[in-house]
Write an enzyme that holds these catalytic residues in place. Structure first.
Site, PDB file in Angstrom:
ATOM      1  N   LEU D 230       0.811  -1.215   0.000  1.00  0.00           N
ATOM      2  CA  LEU D 230       0.000   0.000   0.000  1.00  0.00           C
ATOM      3  C   LEU D 230       0.857   1.284   0.000  1.00  0.00           C
ATOM      4  O   LEU D 230       1.720   1.453   0.858  1.00  0.00           O
ATOM      5  CB  LEU D 230      -0.908   0.008   1.243  1.00  0.00           C
ATOM      6  N   ASP D 231       0.589   2.180  -0.936  1.00  0.00           N
ATOM      7  CA  ASP D 231       1.240   3.492  -1.007  1.00  0.00           C
ATOM      8  C   ASP D 231       2.760   3.393  -1.083  1.00  0.00           C
ATOM      9  O   ASP D 231       3.474   4.318  -0.671  1.00  0.00           O
ATOM     10  CB  ASP D 231       0.844   4.362   0.197  1.00  0.00           C
ATOM     11  N   ALA D 232       3.257   2.284  -1.604  1.00  0.00           N
ATOM     12  CA  ALA D 232       4.701   2.076  -1.605  1.00  0.00           C
ATOM     13  C   ALA D 232       5.274   1.876  -3.006  1.00  0.00           C
ATOM     14  O   ALA D 232       6.457   1.580  -3.156  1.00  0.00           O
ATOM     15  CB  ALA D 232       5.056   0.886  -0.719  1.00  0.00           C
TER      16      ALA D 232
END
Lengths: 287, 287, 287, 287
Positions: D230-232
């Site tokens: 996530l969000d990486a």
């Protein structure tokens, strides 16, 4: 959002103004929810924006301006305007052929971000009628002859429409015509323009081409109130973006469009929220 | 840092230039460590910066320019300059009374960030001698009469000093005198000035006061090469900072000083690293 | 610059505070030269910075705090601090090996931009003694063992020196040691650090390497008050700069240094001008 | 705009790659209109974007990939993708309830700024159907149960639609659901998300509230490719704006929306123009 009154004022600076005005409000049972003031020491002028809740305020809404004028306005040589947060100002938008600023304003309006009524969109071209139709807003077109021979009568018709529609202020969203004195004088400090340069650099036509020619490394956009001198009115907001030698006039224009719409919308929002005071061809922008 | 050669060039655009030049280097055993090129399509000009390691390069260092000129320069109508990363350029700094840009340059020099030799500091005032003394750099003062009656002989003396000191380029670190043609022509594209405005806005004297008067919301600083027309030479770097109606000319100047020193130092660094090509009064800045 | 008193305060919000305080000053003949206030509506807290000229003020300078506490402080549950613009705070600077922040602070001090006295520079290394010497400021070195075995006694000695030198606040100008509780508690909201990242991104060691590894397109620097939790104190100021895939950890660090020195100096200036109020691990920064 | 081929490639760095590739094009009569390359020296990888006109190119369009693979790809262990500027990629947009990013994309599409076909808009809510209708784009809604019990079948249906519509890449325009592996793996480096924080600060839910709580002075937005973490994923573009202690979570969100739409649209444009190469969870962005 409870109903509030907003007072925008300026007057010659002297001691005691803040305490006078805050006392006027608190002694009449008003709860101050916003206060910002600024003193231009060079000019000796005091500026203030103060907002208070009307619930429980002892002076009736329609009498506030009169009372304030009598009690302070005259004595302090004050110029002030009074606004109410539950009365939406009526906005007219002027456009030509480019849609980016118009879309930006309309999508903010649609999502409730702009607390206005949009009375109408006025243009010198048919091109953007479909956008007005998408949002269900009346669209009026008056073509202006290349020799400007009909400009006087067009503006006359526009003013009649603006009056009929009770328009409070005008936004020039990349409107590619210069307004004449008549319309400017009818809306002092109530016409907001976006100029696609970092003013005062690149006044006039084709500023992105001028920027390209000069080889600047940053370009900007400027929103300002329209006055009779071209691109010389009080500046409301500016922003900039980096360019490089790789940019062409076209790519500069594309980057610039993102600035234009944001800078124009910020100015419109500040105006609608009664956060701008104009003085000496400058603006005081309350935070 | 292994020794490298750096070639900066421009010529009329045509197919095959990149493959010609990269072949010249790789076939002679040079390992390319940097290549950047740009084509100005409007003008039809090709620009390039290419850098390669000298270790193992088959052409001797002192013959490279000659070979390159013979094999490509003439045929491709190329203008080029050749640099070596192990030869530090010699810099002279001109100052007047303000210290911020001078300190910024000297502290970078001291920490090894600027790959130059500082030959001398030249001023029209004694004020900053103590800074030069702090860093142990020769400081020369020539006062210029208010009527400029001795300007010719002062510049003559300065040019003699610059020649004696084998100065390669000059940095005007808030030097408050206009250079005359003589000295400008002696250092074409080798005099870097910092102007304390976002050019082309506010050319000339007291730009922060001009910005204050105009009521702009952003101010800037511009580093550029000095040409004979005041504040009109090729722009190298610009940056900006926000101001508000609360700012006075003094606070604008204070904010501006932070821009000036950063924008000037960036330009000096780009110049020292041979990353700037000037053409048509613009700059190509390689990344 | 005429002598002024500066009051920084916060208290539970209620109506009438502004009119109370401005009346206190104007009725005692003080001319208000600055007033800014802010209400945190979520927390219900009122914040204010007010500054007035002492000439003609009816309450003697040394009695102001007492009077204000008696008349308003207790009743309004106020926390306040009183400052005088003619008393320079005494600053200590802690450094390690990098000079850029130190040079930036000292050159501003030298030019009169920072209204402080610099009591001393403290370091864990000899490297920057020459900079202190350039500016004639006492330089004290205490090496800290790698195993931190002598950290307690070093900090004890540092605290003694700070007390002896009547230091009001501490600036960590890229000091590469973590302070222990003892020293932090001795200077609550009076130790300013510069962290070389855009906090809360990249807490801890080697933030530029972390930024490089993550592939961010912008890096930042953050000045904050030091609290016992690492890099988690109230943020005073932040700024950012663009990077690209071409940047190495080294070039990011070089760009970052320009941010660090500017962001740290801005924080120090705000602190010295009594424009910062800390509350709930955040800061209110007056304009 | 004449037809061009665009080659995006990376391979282990060695000498001669540039001259090999440029020779391949020029010897086959291709006119190079764009070349940019970059070497990651830490990893020893060479990256390139090269674009040339197809008119007169000796190798037929449909054979270029095969020839290039045979002549260079294998020998140089190259990974490459070949694109043609006259084939518009097909885009699907996922939205939830907020309209600002969607309007921004659609208005750019409408004005011809985005060189794509929009296949469809997919949502988990009915709210934005009217926007899709305004622009005449198919709108598909699949509600996802709060317990996610039907998430698998919804994504299955979405994938079928995406395949049927021959979608090349997906834009998550403030889509408030986390995609599952299945859909992420079907579009590697072809799903662009906008996260409303300056990543890696404030990963996950309600980043503006997190920013408010932490008391930062600048907030940002980040567009990135979606990966399973996530969000990486690889960051494409970021931008920031200043906030102050006066901002509430709501006003931060309002300022943030202007960042989000610009940062997302810039990423989409870069993607559509084949200017992004992903490697090691980072992006190389060609200028």
């Amino acid at each position: 959002m409870s109903p509030t009154a907003i007072l925008l004022l300026h007057c010659p600076d002297r001691t005691g103004i803040i305490s006078d005005i805050t006392r006027f409000i608190t002694e009449n049972n008003g709860n101050i929810v916003y206060l910002d003031q600024y003193v231009d020491k060079q000019e000796g002028i005091f500026f203030m924006r103060i907002e208070w809740e009307l619930a429980g305020f002892l002076i009736p809404k329609e009498k506030i301006a009169e009372y304030f004028q009598t009690l302070y306005g005259e004595r302090l040589q004050m110029k002030f305007s009074l606004h109410f947060n539950d009365i939406k100002p009526r906005m007219a938008i002027f456009v030509s052929k480019m849609s980016h600023c118009l879309y930006d304003l309309l999508s903010r309006y649609e999502s409730g971000e702009l607390n206005v009524d949009i009375a109408c969109i006025i243009s010198n071209h048919e091109d953007l009628r479909f956008v007005a139709d998408q949002f269900g807003i009346p669209f009026h077109v008056w073509s202006i002859e290349k020799d400007h021979s009909n400009k006087y009568e067009v503006e006359q018709a526009e003013i009649e429409l603006l009056e009929k529609e009770k328009v409070d202020f005008i936004v020039l969203a990349r409107y590619m015509q210069i307004l004449s004195e008549k319309i400017i004088r009818a809306y002092p400090h109530n016409i907001i323009n976006i100029h696609h340069s970092f003013l005062p650099a690149f006044v006039g036509a084709r500023p992105y081409h001028q920027a390209y020619e000069r080889g600047v490394k940053i370009v900007g956009a400027t929103s300002h109130y329209v006055t009779e001198e071209l691109d010389a009115g009080p500046i409301i907001e500016q922003d900039v973006t980096r360019i490089s030698h790789k940019d062409t006039p076209e790519s500069i224009a594309m980057k610039g469009r993102d600035l234009e719409k944001i800078v124009l919308s910020r100015a419109v929002k500040k105006h609608v929220e009664c956060k701008i005071l104009s003085y000496n061809n400058k603006t005081v922008i309350f935070g």
